[in-house]
Design an enzyme around this catalytic site. Structure first.
Site, short mmCIF file in Angstrom:
data_model
loop_
_atom_site.label_atom_id
_atom_site.label_comp_id
_atom_site.label_asym_id
_atom_site.label_seq_id
_atom_site.Cartn_x
_atom_site.Cartn_y
_atom_site.Cartn_z
N SER A 51 0.83 -1.21 0.00
CA SER A 51 0.00 0.00 0.00
C SER A 51 0.86 1.25 0.00
CB SER A 51 -0.91 0.02 1.23
OG SER A 51 -1.81 -1.06 1.19
N HIS B 217 0.41 -2.50 -7.38
CA HIS B 217 -0.59 -2.19 -6.37
C HIS B 217 -1.97 -2.53 -6.93
CE1 HIS B 217 -2.83 0.99 -3.83
NE2 HIS B 217 -2.79 -0.17 -3.21
N GLU C 151 -2.05 -0.08 -10.20
CA GLU C 151 -1.02 0.96 -10.14
C GLU C 151 0.33 0.24 -10.17
OE1 GLU C 151 -1.20 3.16 -6.47
OE2 GLU C 151 -0.48 4.99 -7.41
N ASN D 144 -2.50 5.82 -2.64
CA ASN D 144 -2.62 5.78 -1.18
C ASN D 144 -2.09 7.02 -0.48
OD1 ASN D 144 -4.12 3.54 -0.94
ND2 ASN D 144 -2.40 2.13 -0.79
P1 NAD Z 1 -3.94 -9.59 5.04
O1 NAD Z 1 -3.65 -9.23 6.45
O2 NAD Z 1 -5.33 -9.95 4.63
O3 NAD Z 1 -2.99 -10.81 4.56
C1 NAD Z 1 -1.62 -10.84 4.78
C2 NAD Z 1 -1.17 -12.30 4.73
O4 NAD Z 1 0.25 -12.34 4.82
C3 NAD Z 1 -1.72 -13.16 5.87
O5 NAD Z 1 -2.40 -14.29 5.35
C4 NAD Z 1 -0.47 -13.56 6.65
O6 NAD Z 1 -0.55 -14.86 7.23
C5 NAD Z 1 0.58 -13.52 5.55
N1 NAD Z 1 1.93 -13.41 6.08
C6 NAD Z 1 2.40 -12.62 7.09
N2 NAD Z 1 3.72 -12.83 7.28
C7 NAD Z 1 4.08 -13.78 6.36
C8 NAD Z 1 5.31 -14.42 6.06
N3 NAD Z 1 6.42 -14.14 6.75
N4 NAD Z 1 5.33 -15.33 5.06
C9 NAD Z 1 4.22 -15.64 4.35
N5 NAD Z 1 3.02 -15.05 4.59
C10 NAD Z 1 2.95 -14.13 5.59
O7 NAD Z 1 -3.40 -8.34 4.18
P2 NAD Z 1 -3.87 -7.89 2.70
O8 NAD Z 1 -5.01 -6.94 2.83
O9 NAD Z 1 -3.97 -9.09 1.83
O10 NAD Z 1 -2.60 -7.00 2.29
C11 NAD Z 1 -1.42 -7.59 1.78
C12 NAD Z 1 -0.54 -6.50 1.18
O11 NAD Z 1 -1.26 -5.85 0.11
C13 NAD Z 1 -0.19 -5.39 2.18
O12 NAD Z 1 1.09 -4.92 1.93
C14 NAD Z 1 -1.25 -4.34 1.89
O13 NAD Z 1 -0.79 -3.05 2.26
C15 NAD Z 1 -1.38 -4.47 0.38
N6 NAD Z 1 -2.66 -4.04 -0.20
C16 NAD Z 1 -3.83 -4.24 0.45
C17 NAD Z 1 -5.02 -3.84 -0.15
C18 NAD Z 1 -6.36 -4.09 0.52
O14 NAD Z 1 -7.36 -3.53 0.07
N7 NAD Z 1 -6.44 -4.89 1.57
C19 NAD Z 1 -5.01 -3.24 -1.41
C20 NAD Z 1 -3.78 -3.10 -2.07
C21 NAD Z 1 -2.61 -3.50 -1.46
#
Ligand code: NAD
Length: 284
Positions: free
Chosen positions: A120, A141, A153, A191
């Site tokens: 993000s 992104h 993005e 963001n």
């Molecule tokens: P989430 O919390 O739903 O999922 C994150 C996952 O990462 C979890 O399943 C966790 O178990 C796993 N994880 C943590 N440490 C780990 C490791 N060492 N090895 C393997 N897996 C591991 O988060 P999300 O919403 O899916 O976001 C993921 C990324 O995408 C973040 O960087 C977030 O900023 C970005 N993002 C999120 C959104 C959104 O709308 N949620 C949109 C764009 C980008």
């Protein structure tokens, strides 16, 4: 584009959507997370989403859901990543965790493999520095929910090569998506604006200027937005919002990014939004 082997690290909200879109595009997917329970949940969610998609869009010549799921290997082991052409990393928004994973990927994946960080706000140049191939690292992104959002993005880090951007754009095109390329700076375009807006909207609720419902109603009815900022926050995940605004605060050393205390309190209380049933609104 020929079918690729794509590693997806992190099977949370984003990893689930990215894996589904890749498998539907015919690519082989290696979906990795820390625990089998998380992967089991990811498989259930992808199956549920595919069924829902089938009900809403009845297209001819559709593959069976089983055929699509079969393309995804659910794993806690990095070994299969030795064959990956491309990796999309979607772990929690935390620099130390992302750094460790990119470092590990660099030692396991073939030197030709491109790494895309789905982050993000964390700088892509910084993520590239955790590898010995910063020219083959970029930001992708994705928007949430991934299968429904046609635009991504795409972030060019300091060392990202044109060839890497072309490979990434081709992969996105195979998924029916288009990338808009921007230069690297924490928060990128989307963001830097969205996180400030959401954070300020949380201040409005904290300061009792308006309820969450009324804040969102104003954005929907007055500005024609599909969703208000607090509904959007619940969709993204309040934990992810907090980590992202903290990254912006640390990256720019600018007080305008200070996280709202109510946002911190909600995350401390375990209110993460849609993904666990309660945030500004209640789900299920
Ligand atoms: P989430 O919390 O739903 O999922 C994150 C996952 O990462 C979890 O399943 C966790 O178990 C796993 N994880 C943590 N440490 C780990 C490791 N060492 N090895 C393997 N897996 C591991 O988060 P999300 O919403 O899916 O976001 C993921 C990324 O995408 C973040 O960087 C977030 O900023 C970005 N993002 C999120 C959104 C959104 O709308 N949620 C949109 C764009 C980008």
């Amino acid at each position: 584009m020929s079918k690729q082997i794509v590693g997806v690290v992190g099977a949370g909200v984003m990893g689930i959507g990215v894996s589904q879109s890749l498998a539907q595009a015919g690519h082989r997917v290696l979906l990795l997370d820390l625990e089998l329970d998380i992967l089991r949940h990811a498989k259930e969610e992808i199956t549920k989403n595919l069924r829902l998609q089938r009900m809403l869009h009845k297209a001819a010549n559709q593959e069976s859901i089983g055929e699509i799921i079969e393309r995804i290997t659910f794993t806690t082991d990095y070994e299969p990543f030795a064959d990956a052409d491309f990796v999309i990393e979607n772990v929690v928004e935390n620099w130390d965790v992302k750094k460790g994973i990119h470092n590990k990927l660099d030692s396991i994946c073939p030197s030709r493999a491109v790494f895309a960080a789905n982050t993000s706000a964390i700088s892509i140049t910084r993520i590239g520095s955790a590898t010995r191939r910063p020219d083959r690292v970029l930001g992708m992104h994705f928007m949430n929910p991934v299968p429904m959002k046609p635009t991504v993005e795409v972030i060019r880090g300091y060392h990202t090569s044109e060839e890497t951007l072309t490979i990434a754009q081709n992969l996105l095109a195979s998924m029916g998506k288009k990338g808009v390329v921007v230069n690297d700076m924490p928060g990128f375009v989307s963001n830097r604006v969205l996180m400030l807006t959401v954070n300020e909207a949380v201040y409005l609720v904290q300061d009792q200027v308006a309820s969450a419902e009324d804040v969102d109603e104003i954005f929907r009815s007055c500005f024609g937005h599909k969703m208000g900022p607090l509904e959007t926050a619940d969709l993204i995940g309040l934990d992810t919002i907090l980590y992202s605004i903290e990254v912006l605060y640390e990256s720019f050393n600018d007080s305008k990014y200070r996280p709202c205390p109510l946002l911190k309190k909600m995350v401390d209380a375990g209110l993460y939004g849609r993904k666990n049933g309660k945030g500004f609104y209640t789900y299920r």
